[in-house]
Design an enzyme around this catalytic site. Sequence first.
Site, short mmCIF file in Angstrom:
data_model
loop_
_atom_site.label_atom_id
_atom_site.label_comp_id
_atom_site.label_asym_id
_atom_site.label_seq_id
_atom_site.Cartn_x
_atom_site.Cartn_y
_atom_site.Cartn_z
N HIS B 278 2.38 -4.08 7.51
CA HIS B 278 1.51 -3.20 6.90
C HIS B 278 0.37 -4.17 5.74
O HIS B 278 1.84 -3.73 5.05
CB HIS B 278 1.98 -1.54 6.29
N ASP B 290 8.69 -3.66 1.66
CA ASP B 290 8.25 -3.23 2.15
C ASP B 290 6.92 -2.64 2.15
O ASP B 290 5.98 -2.83 0.52
CB ASP B 290 9.02 -1.64 2.00
N GLU B 324 -0.61 2.09 5.93
CA GLU B 324 0.61 3.32 6.51
C GLU B 324 1.80 3.78 5.29
O GLU B 324 1.82 5.03 5.80
CB GLU B 324 1.72 1.84 6.61
N GLU B 325 1.53 3.66 3.92
CA GLU B 325 2.57 4.25 3.41
C GLU B 325 2.26 5.46 3.33
O GLU B 325 2.63 6.90 3.00
CB GLU B 325 2.97 4.39 2.35
N ASP B 352 8.08 -3.80 9.82
CA ASP B 352 8.12 -3.36 8.80
C ASP B 352 9.72 -2.33 7.96
O ASP B 352 9.41 -1.86 8.19
CB ASP B 352 7.31 -1.74 9.26
N HIS B 425 10.42 1.76 -1.53
CA HIS B 425 9.72 1.95 -2.57
C HIS B 425 10.59 2.65 -4.14
O HIS B 425 9.65 3.52 -4.52
CB HIS B 425 9.68 3.80 -1.96
#
Lengths: 459, 459
Positions: B278, B290, B324-325, B352, B425
Amino acid sequence: MKKLLLSAAILFGTLSLQAQDSLMMRKIYDEALVNGQGYENLRYLCKKIGPRLSGSPNAQKAVEWGKKLMEDYGFDRVYLQEVMVPHWVRGAKEQGAIIDGNKKISVPICALGMSIATPAAGITANVIEVKSIKEMQDLGESVIKGKIVFFNRPFDPRYIETGQGYGAAGDQRFVGPAEAAKLGAVGAIVRSLSPALDNYPHTGGTLSEPGTKMIPAAAISTMAADKLSGMLRLRKLPLIKFWFKQSCQTLPEVKSYNVIGELTGTDYPKKVITVGGHLDSWDLAEGAHDDGTGIVQSAEALRILKALNYKPKNSVRAVFFMNEENGTRGGLKYAELAAKNKEDHIAAIETDEGGFVPRGFGFDASPEVVAKINKNWKKLFEPYEADRLVKGEGGTDIEPLKETVPNITLISFLPDSQRYFDLHHTAADVFEKVHKRELELGAAAMASLIYLIDQHGLK
Amino acid sequence: MKKLLLSAAILFGTLSLQAQDSLMMRKIYDEALVNGQGYENLRYLCKKIGPRLSGSPNAQKAVEWGKKLMEDYGFDRVYLQEVMVPHWVRGAKEQGAIIDGNKKISVPICALGMSIATPAAGITANVIEVKSIKEMQDLGESVIKGKIVFFNRPFDPRYIETGQGYGAAGDQRFVGPAEAAKLGAVGAIVRSLSPALDNYPHTGGTLSEPGTKMIPAAAISTMAADKLSGMLRLRKLPLIKFWFKQSCQTLPEVKSYNVIGELTGTDYPKKVITVGGHLDSWDLAEGAHDDGTGIVQSAEALRILKALNYKPKNSVRAVFFMNEENGTRGGLKYAELAAKNKEDHIAAIETDEGGFVPRGFGFDASPEVVAKINKNWKKLFEPYEADRLVKGEGGTDIEPLKETVPNITLISFLPDSQRYFDLHHTAADVFEKVHKRELELGAAAMASLIYLIDQHGLK
């Protein structure tokens, strides 16, 4: 019917044994991941003691720390093995520069371990770049004499295990300078043995035997090596010179020690399973991955077994070897005393390839034994992703045991190899580069293997 | 005799096929390790574009960059798929503090993705610590009403694959705040979903459905969570309060895009093998692991095949999924259009889980298919240490394909999992945490798997 019953009994017997092993391994991993102490031990070794080259005051501090650590863990025996070690010192920080006409471009270098010093003003000479010792020898004395030889064969990135890349490039550092000396070179500059392109010079031992002619030898960072090579390609030869200055020296030998902790075997106290790494480190950094992680993992493997109240049938030893980096004196002494004391060694595991995530173990054993190990244990290590149980070699510290005790199996712990040679022998090999869980998983893998060998043997 | 000859022919045929595959894989790995471009592409994406949450100007820049990258590589088709995405913004940096009588102890927090803002002055309330949603529900509305619920079940370190630890702790973040809102809580604080003990708060989406009652929800760093928990244990309840302030909001949806590059199949152009990650990332960092690594590896897999002049029989696509997130809109759109365009998808590989050293692949397939894949391909991946070919799942972006195209096999790339949730994240997910060789090995593993699927199919 009788036969069928017997088969069932064997089948269930096997299952039950495997189930028992599987359960014990789960306990070992839980202890390592929940109560692991290796990471904090490593922090102390790296941050409170730091660099600890053989013969240095820090190496002595590390010996005392290691002994106290294992005494505090209450291992059955904790003792030292006296050994005389070389005492090489780097002296003032080295300086190196590419001399391009009137320009002097400083580049990162460091003396190779056991090298000699330059004269106080340094050495300045024309540079001959070669990609191999053979290329240098083909050029011959008439070309090499009076020059600085620049060994610049890069670390081949195509090897998947970086240890193979290290091996393939390594002769340049190990024996390149000594071979250059034979042809009348005045100095040697070796491209750092690393797949990474950066500005860290990587030290490491170079051949130094009594009676051999030596010349000052230094490592140059990979980026500086590329720069020097590019300039040599572009300019006519006499325009480019190299200058470097180092003041390292070899002092008289010093008394030092291997540090040994033992859980004494309940059934066969004279049969030994060793796990170890080396306590000394190069002087440029904290010796975190090389080999602080091996030290704390070895102690941790025994701590875990003891914490689980596991009483090994055979004696299990954590050995902190002294002087792996520039002499292997500790390894030789351990092997010598093993023979002298008529010890019967089953296996020795060395952990000296960094504290990265475990992949498995390499066994210096026959294909049949490796196949048997796989058949019996691969499934047990699979859930822990440490199931590469392959034909391999031992390690520098345990290799001498092969000569002195019969029937020993040498084993190397195999962590993932990708990051190791970025840091190896450089100022970047610090505590912060070690990952807590990866370190703990390694200690658990070693404790598991020790348990399995203790229970079932290897052959 | 005839039968014997036939067997020999089959045997030699098989051997020769395996040898051909083995040779091709060696070429793929060499290309990745010698001429790899993923690392420099990732540097650009992280350093020149940076955080790129859906709907942000940076996300649009990333779309344009991705399209140009694949056009420059000369893939057969490069195109965009338009999709509307949520547009959530964090606003001013969040503030959080433990209130202990007159003392106010600041702690690191960040709003959970899709959360609502607090009032301008923030929220102050007593804190109820729970280890699970059930524990909170058992306490009931009478206890929870008017309070800030503090979800503090730690990430269990005993899982070997950290993704399982994430899954086991994740309900606290995914639905904890929504469940707390039902019981009248005024806010929710969630322990960061990480095995590491540090001061980074980890953001990530929390349930936000139209019509659902929402309360402000934030993540707190693991160290601060331990501190708060310790203080709650020591002091009487009314003395400890928590205050936090955040000004995030959800803006109107924005037009965005999936970015797709294709090597069109020579024999079956309508049969598709997809590899993707992503393009969007959380807003706190550079989205390196990520999922910048997944993006550059997907493009690199196709670049490698093209560089080797490999003409796939089936169409091979690199898909940079958008959103995606916090919405999966890109994944849903790709699946919707696959059905609408009557495409026949063979497989989709999602990357991912970080750009760490490869371990293998997970296949969302029957045990029989996984066994067949192992039988045929495990040996091929062994020299590359990427041979864990296991039963697994797909990934968030490719999951919708299962609903819209029949017979597709979903596959997840499995890098080593140890370091991922330390960074996931958080502001620490930056380019410098990615290792060049590890990234390249991943791209090579993906290119190899695509090649094998293209040649032999999966079933």
